[in-house]
Design an enzyme around this catalytic site. Structure first.
Site, PDB file in Angstrom:
ATOM      1  N   ASN A 191       0.804  -1.239   0.000  1.00  0.00           N
ATOM      2  CA  ASN A 191       0.000   0.000   0.000  1.00  0.00           C
ATOM      3  C   ASN A 191       0.834   1.286   0.000  1.00  0.00           C
ATOM      4  OD1 ASN A 191       0.768  -0.414   2.683  1.00  0.00           O
ATOM      5  ND2 ASN A 191      -1.005   0.680   3.463  1.00  0.00           N
TER       6      ASN A 191
ATOM      7  N   GLU B 209       4.566  -3.463  12.248  1.00  0.00           N
ATOM      8  CA  GLU B 209       3.518  -2.442  12.070  1.00  0.00           C
ATOM      9  C   GLU B 209       2.350  -3.133  11.401  1.00  0.00           C
ATOM     10  OE1 GLU B 209       3.158   0.349  13.267  1.00  0.00           O
ATOM     11  OE2 GLU B 209       5.196   0.672  14.000  1.00  0.00           O
TER      12      GLU B 209
ATOM     13  N   CYS C 251      -3.154   1.724   6.780  1.00  0.00           N
ATOM     14  CA  CYS C 251      -3.401   1.158   8.106  1.00  0.00           C
ATOM     15  C   CYS C 251      -3.843   2.259   9.060  1.00  0.00           C
ATOM     16  CB  CYS C 251      -2.179   0.421   8.623  1.00  0.00           C
ATOM     17  SG  CYS C 251      -0.729   1.436   8.697  1.00  0.00           S
TER      18      CYS C 251
ATOM     19  N   GLU D 233       9.012   3.154  14.426  1.00  0.00           N
ATOM     20  CA  GLU D 233       9.652   3.444  13.141  1.00  0.00           C
ATOM     21  C   GLU D 233       9.779   4.949  12.978  1.00  0.00           C
ATOM     22  OE1 GLU D 233       9.111   0.742   9.664  1.00  0.00           O
ATOM     23  OE2 GLU D 233       7.034   1.098  10.199  1.00  0.00           O
TER      24      GLU D 233
HETATM   25  C1  UN1 Z   1       0.174   7.495   6.552  1.00  0.00           C
HETATM   26  O1  UN1 Z   1      -0.971   7.403   6.982  1.00  0.00           O
HETATM   27  O2  UN1 Z   1       0.629   8.560   6.097  1.00  0.00           O
HETATM   28  O3  UN1 Z   1       0.766   0.859   5.986  1.00  0.00           O
HETATM   29  C2  UN1 Z   1       1.150   6.373   6.594  1.00  0.00           C
HETATM   30  C3  UN1 Z   1       0.298   1.931   6.369  1.00  0.00           C
HETATM   31  C4  UN1 Z   1       1.097   2.698   7.377  1.00  0.00           C
HETATM   32  C5  UN1 Z   1       1.578   3.992   6.872  1.00  0.00           C
HETATM   33  C6  UN1 Z   1       0.543   5.044   6.886  1.00  0.00           C
HETATM   34  N1  UN1 Z   1       2.219   1.889   7.820  1.00  0.00           N
HETATM   35  O4  UN1 Z   1      -0.745   2.343   5.940  1.00  0.00           O
END
Ligand code: UN1
Length: 480
Positions: A152, A249, A283, A461
């Site tokens: 993503n 994550e 996420c 992170e």
């Molecule tokens: C964001 O919302 O700018 O996989 C980053 C994901 C997260 C990163 C989101 N680790 O959606």
């Protein structure tokens, strides 16, 4: 836009792997084959880890200036080519062109940020409890890191794992998501073009077998994973068996609270952005809109109006607001949860129907489901699509209870004009990140990122948090 790239693994500074038996498809038009690629396994992972291990001593002992320069040059190259790479990203992943170019620019900024951090690794001097003794701490690189990255954010996440790993003197084997390897490969190629020594960053393309081989490899000292909670649990178990350090994550079921005192237009814009942009495939997306009684009906009506105005279409068409889901499976998950939610008593007030456009792609209309209760599956399980539900609440306290009542805790937002509620929320929301009058998604690249509960595991992170994961503290005692 119809040329098909021929990808290879990157092992010890060389492209490797001749049998291009897998494909990555354009989710906006599946007749378009973005890339062909090899499918690696344990053998390729072993070669990549050996190369990374052999490169480690030289890289760890190189001047931080050398590491900084490579990252800085790579950052400049990614920034210069952001339109081209952003287009590839949108073609391969399905987020809109603006989102694809924006993400590429963000990856460039991440590289630049860690170019600076390479020079800022510091320790401490402490007084010993023994007179005449000095104590110093300093941070040292650890070894080979295995990085397992999702589809993503196919360039930003590889960048924010690779950059700190190598800035602080480690070497890397990365497995890009099998749906988006071409975008990740563009970054790896640029790092080499920028002067990265052979073997410092290796990439093995493939599916779960590659991930499992990385997790199980004795010479991989640490693993950073972004992906689903289920896969993450397996990664942690594998890492733990051999005491590798691990950082995960994972999912979110992020709440956005809208209180009666909120500015309506602002609340609607924040929900729209957080829930539906990037096709809801973040996420950090707001999937639970927890709305107070007094504003609920106006909020829903205004949001539905805005949703009607969004154009779902080909990611590369500049008039598109919402690109397709990344894959057929991902599209079906969205449709499945719409059915689950309406079976449980939710009311679909926007979207919900199957969308067919003039080309074969994985399109989903942004979907809003109202009248849902906190215990429903739609309010507990991650959908990872352009689907959000509303939960009606009577008070701020009830909203906070609902917000905190899930097993995830990544990002949590509130829209309110009240300083008291905003401050209270910042303190009491059970989430790694809180957002006041901002969308739950869309974070800065230079500050720590991560969640609580089942969303994250291990050190943070990004930003100044990254050094905790990618270095180890040595404590040195000396007497004169
Ligand atoms: C964001 O919302 O700018 O996989 C980053 C994901 C997260 C990163 C989101 N680790 O959606």
């Amino acid at each position: 836009m119809t040329d098909t790239l021929q990808l290879r693994h990157w092992i010890n500074g060389e492209r490797a792997g001749a049998d291009l038996s897998a494909e990555s498809l354009n989710p906006s038009d599946t007749r378009d084959v973005v890339a062909r690629m090899p499918v690696g396994g344990a053998a390729e992972v072993d070669q990549a880890v050996s190369a990374a291990k052999a490169a480690f001593d030289g890289w760890a002992e190189a001047s931080p200036e050398v590491r900084s320069d490579v990252l800085d040059r790579a950052g400049s190259l990614v920034m210069e080519r952001r339109e081209l790479i952003g287009r590839l990203l949108s073609r391969e992943e399905g987020k809109t062109l603006a989102e694809g170019i924006g993400e590429t620019a963000r990856a460039a900024r991440v590289l630049k940020y860690f170019a600076g951090e390479a020079l800022r690794l510091h320790g401490q001097n402490l007084a010993s409890i023994r007179p005449g003794v000095e104590v110093q701490t300093y941070r040292q690189p650890i070894g080979v890191f295995g990085l397992i990255t999702p589809w993503n954010f196919p360039i930003a996440i590889p960048a924010w794992k690779i950059a700190p790993a190598i800035a602080f003197g480690n070497t890397v084997v990365i497995k890009p998501a099998s749906l988006t390897p071409a975008t990740a490969e563009a970054l790896i190629a640029i790092l080499h073009e920028a002067g990265l020594p052979d073997g410092v960053v290796n990439m093995v393309i493939g599916d779960g077998d590659v991930g499992r081989a990385i997790v199980a490899h004795d010479d991989v000292a640490g693993i950073s994973f972004t992906g689903s909670q289920k896969v993450g649990a397996g990664v942690a178990e594998g890492a733990m068996k051999r005491q590798a350090r691990v950082q995960l994550e994972m999912g979110g079921k992020n709440p956005l609270i809208v209180l009666d005192d909120a500015d309506l237009d602002r609340a609607v814009q924040i929900a729209l952005d957080g829930s539906f942009f990037s096709t809801g495939q973040r996420c950090t997306a707001s999937s639970r809109l927890i709305v107070q009684d007094g504003i609920h009906d106006r909020f829903v009506a205004a949001l539905v109006e805005r949703l009607k105005g969004l154009k779902v279409g080909d990611a590369l068409d500049p008039s598109t607001n919402i690109g397709p889901a990344v894959s057929e499976d991902q599209r079906e998950v969205s449709y499945c949860y719409m059915a689950v939610a309406s079976d449980e008593g939710g009311r679909i007030v926007a979207g919900g129907d199957r969308l067919q456009l003039d080309r074969p792609g994985w399109y989903v209309r942004p979907t809003l489901i109202t009248e849902t209760a906190p215990a429903m599956r739609i309010n507990n399980e991650e959908v990872f699509g352009p689907v959000a539900s509303t939960i009606r609440v009577a008070s701020y306290e009830e909203a906070l209870d609902v917000a905190n009542g899930v097993e995830f805790g990544l990002s949590a937002g509130i829209v309110t004009a009240s300083l008291n509620y905003a401050r209270d929320f910042q303190r009491r929301a059970k989430a790694g990140m809180t957002m006041v009058n901002l969308p739950t998604a869309g974070v800065d690249y230079h500050v720590p990122f991560g969640g609580s509960k089942k969303s994250s595991y291990g050190a943070r992170e990004q930003g100044f948090g990254a050094a905790d994961f990618y270095t180890q503290i040595k404590t040195s005692y000396s007497a004169g």
